[in-house]
Design a protein around this motif. Structure first.
Motif, PDB file in Angstrom:
ATOM      1  N   HIS A   7       0.793  -1.228   0.000  1.00  0.00           N
ATOM      2  CA  HIS A   7       0.000   0.000   0.000  1.00  0.00           C
ATOM      3  C   HIS A   7       0.828   1.282   0.000  1.00  0.00           C
ATOM      4  O   HIS A   7       0.571   2.186  -0.798  1.00  0.00           O
ATOM      5  CB  HIS A   7      -0.952  -0.013   1.197  1.00  0.00           C
ATOM      6  CG  HIS A   7      -1.883  -1.178   1.198  1.00  0.00           C
ATOM      7  ND1 HIS A   7      -2.626  -1.534   0.093  1.00  0.00           N
ATOM      8  CD2 HIS A   7      -2.171  -2.084   2.165  1.00  0.00           C
ATOM      9  CE1 HIS A   7      -3.344  -2.609   0.381  1.00  0.00           C
ATOM     10  NE2 HIS A   7      -3.083  -2.968   1.617  1.00  0.00           N
ATOM     11  N   LEU A  34       0.284   4.497  -2.483  1.00  0.00           N
ATOM     12  CA  LEU A  34      -0.367   5.671  -1.885  1.00  0.00           C
ATOM     13  C   LEU A  34       0.555   6.884  -1.891  1.00  0.00           C
ATOM     14  O   LEU A  34       0.121   8.004  -2.151  1.00  0.00           O
ATOM     15  CB  LEU A  34      -0.783   5.344  -0.445  1.00  0.00           C
ATOM     16  CG  LEU A  34      -1.913   4.337  -0.277  1.00  0.00           C
ATOM     17  CD1 LEU A  34      -2.020   3.898   1.173  1.00  0.00           C
ATOM     18  CD2 LEU A  34      -3.242   4.925  -0.756  1.00  0.00           C
ATOM     19  N   TYR A  52      -9.868   6.278  -5.051  1.00  0.00           N
ATOM     20  CA  TYR A  52      -9.909   7.745  -4.972  1.00  0.00           C
ATOM     21  C   TYR A  52     -11.107   8.283  -5.767  1.00  0.00           C
ATOM     22  O   TYR A  52     -11.874   9.114  -5.267  1.00  0.00           O
ATOM     23  CB  TYR A  52      -8.614   8.341  -5.523  1.00  0.00           C
ATOM     24  CG  TYR A  52      -8.604   9.854  -5.554  1.00  0.00           C
ATOM     25  CD1 TYR A  52      -8.184  10.590  -4.449  1.00  0.00           C
ATOM     26  CD2 TYR A  52      -9.037  10.546  -6.684  1.00  0.00           C
ATOM     27  CE1 TYR A  52      -8.197  11.972  -4.467  1.00  0.00           C
ATOM     28  CE2 TYR A  52      -9.052  11.928  -6.711  1.00  0.00           C
ATOM     29  CZ  TYR A  52      -8.634  12.645  -5.604  1.00  0.00           C
ATOM     30  OH  TYR A  52      -8.654  14.021  -5.636  1.00  0.00           O
ATOM     31  N   ASN A 105      -5.914  -7.131  -5.293  1.00  0.00           N
ATOM     32  CA  ASN A 105      -4.916  -6.592  -6.221  1.00  0.00           C
ATOM     33  C   ASN A 105      -4.562  -7.542  -7.354  1.00  0.00           C
ATOM     34  O   ASN A 105      -4.082  -7.117  -8.410  1.00  0.00           O
ATOM     35  CB  ASN A 105      -3.639  -6.236  -5.465  1.00  0.00           C
ATOM     36  CG  ASN A 105      -3.012  -7.429  -4.769  1.00  0.00           C
ATOM     37  OD1 ASN A 105      -3.683  -8.160  -4.035  1.00  0.00           O
ATOM     38  ND2 ASN A 105      -1.720  -7.638  -4.957  1.00  0.00           N
ATOM     39  N   TYR A 145      -5.860   1.788  -6.658  1.00  0.00           N
ATOM     40  CA  TYR A 145      -5.846   2.950  -5.761  1.00  0.00           C
ATOM     41  C   TYR A 145      -6.539   4.150  -6.402  1.00  0.00           C
ATOM     42  O   TYR A 145      -7.286   4.876  -5.734  1.00  0.00           O
ATOM     43  CB  TYR A 145      -4.407   3.284  -5.370  1.00  0.00           C
ATOM     44  CG  TYR A 145      -3.746   2.160  -4.623  1.00  0.00           C
ATOM     45  CD1 TYR A 145      -3.828   2.078  -3.241  1.00  0.00           C
ATOM     46  CD2 TYR A 145      -3.072   1.154  -5.301  1.00  0.00           C
ATOM     47  CE1 TYR A 145      -3.245   1.028  -2.551  1.00  0.00           C
ATOM     48  CE2 TYR A 145      -2.484   0.098  -4.626  1.00  0.00           C
ATOM     49  CZ  TYR A 145      -2.580   0.043  -3.251  1.00  0.00           C
ATOM     50  OH  TYR A 145      -2.023  -1.022  -2.571  1.00  0.00           O
ATOM     51  N   TYR A 151      -9.019  -5.379  -0.957  1.00  0.00           N
ATOM     52  CA  TYR A 151      -7.797  -5.243  -1.746  1.00  0.00           C
ATOM     53  C   TYR A 151      -7.576  -6.513  -2.568  1.00  0.00           C
ATOM     54  O   TYR A 151      -6.772  -7.369  -2.206  1.00  0.00           O
ATOM     55  CB  TYR A 151      -6.608  -4.964  -0.834  1.00  0.00           C
ATOM     56  CG  TYR A 151      -5.321  -4.714  -1.591  1.00  0.00           C
ATOM     57  CD1 TYR A 151      -5.240  -3.686  -2.536  1.00  0.00           C
ATOM     58  CD2 TYR A 151      -4.186  -5.484  -1.369  1.00  0.00           C
ATOM     59  CE1 TYR A 151      -4.072  -3.449  -3.231  1.00  0.00           C
ATOM     60  CE2 TYR A 151      -3.009  -5.255  -2.054  1.00  0.00           C
ATOM     61  CZ  TYR A 151      -2.955  -4.238  -2.986  1.00  0.00           C
ATOM     62  OH  TYR A 151      -1.794  -4.004  -3.685  1.00  0.00           O
TER      63      TYR A 151
END
Length: 345
Positions: free
Chosen positions: A21, A25, A307, A124, A303, A122
């Motif tokens: 992360h 980030l 957002y 991913n 990510y 998550y």
């Protein structure tokens, strides 16, 4: 939002917090890692001295400036920590497994909906090089209709003395909770909900305290989906085997992003997520037989999507209902293995 960036709090700074992360980030201008919960250590400050430290969950959640919380703690804490974060008005990203059961997953989803908050898992591995490659092959019709899909995630890990909870008989522990969500989520993304779930979950390593092997089979009208993982596979290169009406695709190796991140290389380094040629898969079909260059993997879109969902109301890439169905398959897999039954989904 009072600003163009989201203030992020990380609960935990182990493998996922530090190496998955934080790099993404910290390199996305939409986020600012404001605080990390570490009860005794200060490793977040070694990554970035500007990150604040909290010694408790309550200290983090009581900060009104925190917009978004990432939960990167042992599995059995995911549900209570997520409930607390949502009750405190925070958007939440939960590491896999999202929750211990389908019932817990639904409870979290309902609370987030009631509070008007973004909640996701998550997942991913949807942005892994290998998965993006086979998704492209399927969408382009290169394999025809898939009749059999096998996905494996094997490792070779002998049982050695360790204090790691991942090798202990703890609540919400074991390999099905650890690696299972990756394989199950990918299969459901490709093929949707199955008709049946059949599973064999067991320990195969001498002196193992956890389930370290699973074979989960998802039944569909027109295909069989096989999801397997073992921690006692020395030759563990095989990743995917797909057979379709027009051809087959066989792929080995793992996406390179994790090994790159563990070297303290940030995702702003280019090229990013490019697999070495020895991991590329082979397509054997009516039209073409040969090696297929892998797509580049990249976790950054996950990510950015979080957002966009929080700030602009965009649709989540990893939707709550998709997280719930993965939890349901895990529940049914444990039940199938215990009762030696084929479970209706």
């Amino acid at each position: 939002m009072s600003s163009k960036f989201l203030n992020v709090g990380l609960i935990g700074f182990g493998l996922s917090g530090r190496y998955f992360h934080s790099p993404f980030l910290s390199t996305n201008p939409g986020f600012k890692i404001k605080t990390v919960v570490e009860r005794t250590k200060n490793e977040a400050q070694e990554f970035d001295p500007e990150i604040g430290n909290a010694r408790s969950i309550d200290e983090l959640l009581s900060d009104p400036e925190i917009d978004l919380v990432f939960i990167c703690t042992p599995n059995d804490t995911h549900f209570p920590y997520a409930m607390d974060a949502l009750e405190n008005g925070k958007h939440v990203v939960i590491e896999k497994p999202f929750a211990a059961t389908e019932a817990e997953a639904r409870q979290l989803v309902e609370l987030a909906k009631e509070k008007g908050l973004i909640l996701t898992a998550y997942q991913n591995r949807r942005w892994d090089s290998d998965f993006l490659t086979l998704k492209k092959l399927i969408s382009e019709g290169k394999l025809g209709d898939i009749v059999e899909y096998e996905s494996r995630y094997d490792r070779y890990r002998e049982v050695v003395p360790t204090e790691s909870w991942k090798e202990k008989s703890v609540p919400v522990g074991g390999n099905l909770y650890n690696l299972g969500p990756h394989l199950i989520d990918q299969a459901l993304v490709l093929f949707g909900e199955p008709e049946t779930v059949t599973a064999d979950v067991r320990s195969v390593r001498p002196h193992s305290e956890i389930d370290d092997y699973f074979d989960v089979r998802l039944g569909y009208k027109d295909k069989l989906v096989i999801l397997k993982s073992s921690l006692m596979v020395y030759e563990n290169q095989l990743r995917y085997v797909l057979h379709g009406t027009k051809g087959s695709f066989i792929k080995g190796g793992l996406d390179p992003q994790e090994e790159t991140l563990r070297k303290n290389i940030l995702p702003t380094e280019k090229p990013w997520g490019v697999e070495p040629e020895n991991r590329w898969g082979k397509l054997s079909s009516q039209e073409f037989t040969g090696i297929i260059e892998s797509e580049a993997g990249d976790y950054a879109p996950f990510y950015q999507n979080v957002y966009d969902a929080i700030v602009d109301g965009a649709e989540l890439a990893v939707k709550p209902e998709e997280v719930v169905r993965t939890a349901r398959v895990i529940d049914l897999a444990f039940q199938s293995s215990k009762e030696k039954k084929v479970m209706a989904y």
